[in-house]
Design an enzyme around this catalytic site. Structure first.
Site, PDB file in Angstrom:
ATOM      1  N   CYS A 169      45.546  67.378  37.884  1.00 19.47           N
ATOM      2  CA  CYS A 169      47.301  67.133  38.347  1.00 19.47           C
ATOM      3  C   CYS A 169      47.399  66.710  37.336  1.00 19.47           C
ATOM      4  CB  CYS A 169      47.054  66.515  40.256  1.00 19.47           C
ATOM      5  SG  CYS A 169      46.949  67.986  41.234  1.00 19.47           S
ATOM      6  N   HIS A 170      47.149  65.426  36.548  1.00 19.10           N
ATOM      7  CA  HIS A 170      47.561  63.914  35.835  1.00 19.10           C
ATOM      8  C   HIS A 170      47.268  64.291  34.652  1.00 19.10           C
ATOM      9  CE1 HIS A 170      49.538  62.479  39.801  1.00 19.10           C
ATOM     10  NE2 HIS A 170      47.818  62.319  40.148  1.00 19.10           N
ATOM     11  N   CYS A 187      46.967  28.307  49.311  1.00 18.50           N
ATOM     12  CA  CYS A 187      46.841  28.370  47.910  1.00 18.50           C
ATOM     13  C   CYS A 187      47.178  27.876  47.327  1.00 18.50           C
ATOM     14  CB  CYS A 187      47.026  30.030  47.591  1.00 18.50           C
ATOM     15  SG  CYS A 187      46.782  31.766  48.801  1.00 18.50           S
ATOM     16  N   CYS A 216      45.030  24.921  45.067  1.00 18.60           N
ATOM     17  CA  CYS A 216      44.553  24.384  44.122  1.00 18.60           C
ATOM     18  C   CYS A 216      45.687  25.252  42.405  1.00 18.60           C
ATOM     19  CB  CYS A 216      43.646  25.552  44.092  1.00 18.60           C
ATOM     20  SG  CYS A 216      41.750  24.811  45.160  1.00 18.60           S
ATOM     21  N   ARG A 229      38.894  38.440  45.510  1.00 18.35           N
ATOM     22  CA  ARG A 229      39.072  38.263  45.141  1.00 18.35           C
ATOM     23  C   ARG A 229      39.810  36.843  46.289  1.00 18.35           C
ATOM     24  NH1 ARG A 229      37.123  34.110  44.135  1.00 18.35           N
ATOM     25  NH2 ARG A 229      37.951  32.132  42.515  1.00 18.35           N
ATOM     26  N   CYS A 286      38.197  33.740  47.691  1.00 19.31           N
ATOM     27  CA  CYS A 286      39.089  32.730  47.762  1.00 19.31           C
ATOM     28  C   CYS A 286      39.142  31.501  49.034  1.00 19.31           C
ATOM     29  CB  CYS A 286      40.341  32.706  47.543  1.00 19.31           C
ATOM     30  SG  CYS A 286      41.020  31.619  45.568  1.00 19.31           S
TER      31      CYS A 286
END
Lengths: 282, 109, 143
Positions: free
Chosen positions: A101-102, A198, A201, A239, A243
């Site tokens: 398709c792409h 979050c 840090c 990720r 964390c």
């Protein structure tokens, strides 16, 4: 062995062993294959506590920085190559590949800079992985790919690469605003046994050493990112999960609403930086 | 053949006689050290690329012996001199007996 | 003051970590000590110094992928040893007739802070070496 390692880790944490001798080259300029990449810029207006946003690249030592400056030396490109193979692989009941398709992935130039974004027909906030899986199940009649695994991360990296050097500009108002607000709340909420957010840090202490590691702003403009630590591509949600484990919290679900919201908020903190996919980090 | 192994090489397309040209090679390989244990405590056997060679028109450029201390996805950079136009042949030898090859042509003037 | 305190902590830590490490990890993976490997390469010949340069990062952000390069203009082979690895033998670069500068770069694994040794065998049959210390940092988040 695992037990011994755990004791060791704990002891190290108790002693707070700090060999703060990092030699991050904070003034270095990132040029990839002749293309300049903006790694520092004025923070977007919605950010209240930071004036300048900085790519995670600026926090790395020069040897790690160098790995991202040459596509041949960037180990993340191995996975982009695998992404190309997968892009061209015919799968599913409709005998189609992405390429059917792409054509090639360049059709998606710019897409990385606006993800995640609201998908009108789904009535939901979509990450790049949702686009991939929607195509697979609806257009190809194939099985969806699992988030955070090599095939998905490789395809996401291939699509992301098309936008490298373009400016991140994630939309934060309109339909996505409630999710953005949720993401912001999560960013500042302390969780886990270490009772950290979050922001503790990546906003209050970026540039500081956490043991031997140079804390970054937690930007995601280079994701999926190749990490020296595990020698593979790491997705945004994977990720986040890492964390959360580090602060001894129970991670939210990969692909779940919390991480989607957090992805939007964290992406919006990088508005103005260049997309760097696939970046190289430690 | 180990899963997902993909060799890549970077060689200039042209060079002049006697010029030192830089060659870079990278192969995706997990380079299992033989030191790790699986979830049941059994040792995972070593499985690495143990040799890499580069030849040009049948003459040797480099011959490397690799041990488990080489990182995942072994990367090498070295320099070659080429007396004439021809073809580089790169060969990686896997512990499992597989041999991966890649060739690149260069025009020398 | 600060330094001496750190020294004490580091010394204490080494003692703790050494006692926690299972013996089998301290043993050589392939049963060969660094001395044996060097002897095998040099045949017991004396190793001098001279035109050999080993380039390593002073600090490696992660021991999984440490970029190194070595050059010795008259070398026919260069051996790299990581003296603190369970298997110290890392790689031997042998240079054929069509190699240009006798140089090579690669990425190596270093288990911990240690010395990396490069020994070159020269065209005249003699041996020279260079040695570099690489500090391997312990990651902050999740190591």
């Amino acid at each position: 062995m695992i037990f011994a390692k755990k004791i060791l880790t704990t002891l190290l944490m108790i002693f707070g062993l700090n060999v703060s001798t990092a030699s991050a080259d904070e003034s270095a300029e990132l040029v990839v294959e002749g293309q300049p990449i903006l790694t520092k810029t004025k923070a977007p207006s919605h950010m209240e506590n930071i004036d300048e946003v900085r790519s995670g690249w600026t926090f790395r030592i020069k040897e790690t920085q160098a790995l991202q400056m040459d596509d041949f030396e960037n180990p993340g490109m191995i996975f982009v190559d695998k992404g190309i193979d997968l892009w061209n692989k015919v799968e599913g009941s409709k005998n189609k590949s992405c390429a059917s398709c792409h054509g090639d992935a360049s059709e998606f130039k710019g897409l990385r800079t606006i993800m995640p974004k609201w998908n009108v027909s789904a009535g939901a906030l979509w990450s790049m992985e949702d686009h991939v899986n929607n195509c697979r199940t609806e257009q190809m009649g194939a099985e969806p790919l699992k988030w955070g695994k090599a095939p998905m991360d490789s395809i996401v990296a291939l699509i992301g690469l098309q936008s490298r050097g373009m400016t991140m500009s994630v939309k934060i108002d309109g339909d996505v605003q409630p999710m953005w607000e949720l993401g912001k709340e999560l960013f500042y909420t302390r969780v886990g046994q270490l009772d950290m957010s979050c922001a503790n840090c990546h906003e209050d202490n970026y540039g500081v050493m956490i043991r031997a590691d140079h804390l970054s702003q937690g930007q995601i403009n280079g994701f999926p990112t190749y990490r020296l630590k595990n020698a593979k591509l790491n997705s945004i949600h994977a990720r986040f999960k890492g964390c959360m484990k580090n602060i001894r919290a129970t991670p939210y679900k990969v692909g779940g609403d919390e991480f989607r919201a957090l992805e939007l908020y964290v992406a919006s903190r990088g508005n103005g930086l260049s997309a760097e996919t696939p970046s190289v980090r430690n | 053949m180990a899963k997902g192994v993909k060799p890549r090489v970077k060689v200039p397309k042209q060079a002049s006689v006697g010029e030192a040209i830089t060659i870079k090679t990278l192969i995706s390989h997990k380079m299992e050290t033989g030191l790790r244990k699986d979830a049941d405590g059994n040792k995972i056997p070593q499985s690495i690329i143990h040799r890499f060679t580069c030849d040009f028109n049948g003459n040797n450029v480099v011959d490397f012996d690799l041990k488990a201390g080489i990182s995942v996805n072994p990367y090498f950079q070295f320099e070659a001199v080429v007396p004439e136009s021809g073809e580089f042949k790169f060969t990686w030898y896997d512990d499992d007996g597989s041999v991966y090859e890649k060739t690149k042509k260069i025009t020398v003037s | 003051m600060k330094i001496s305190r750190r020294k004490v902590v580091v010394l204490g830590m080494s003692a703790v970590s050494a006692s926690l490490l299972p013996l089998n990890l301290l043993a050589q993976a392939d049963g060969q000590s660094a001395e044996d490997i060097v002897k095998e390469f040099t045949g017991g010949a004396n190793i001098g110094s001279g035109d050999i340069m080993l380039t390593t990062p002073e600090i490696a952000e992660n021991g999984n992928t440490v970029p190194i390069s070595v050059e010795s203009k008259k070398a026919i082979a260069i051996k790299i040893l990581a003296l603190g690895n369970p298997g110290p033998d890392v790689v031997t670069f042998k240079f054929g007739p069509l190699s240009a500068t006798r140089s090579a770069s690669t990425r190596i694994r270093l288990r911990k802070t240690q010395d990396v040794l490069a020994i070159a065998k020269l065209e005249d049959g003699s041996f020279i070496q260079d040695i570099q210390k690489v500090k391997v940092t312990i990651g902050g988040c999740g190591g």
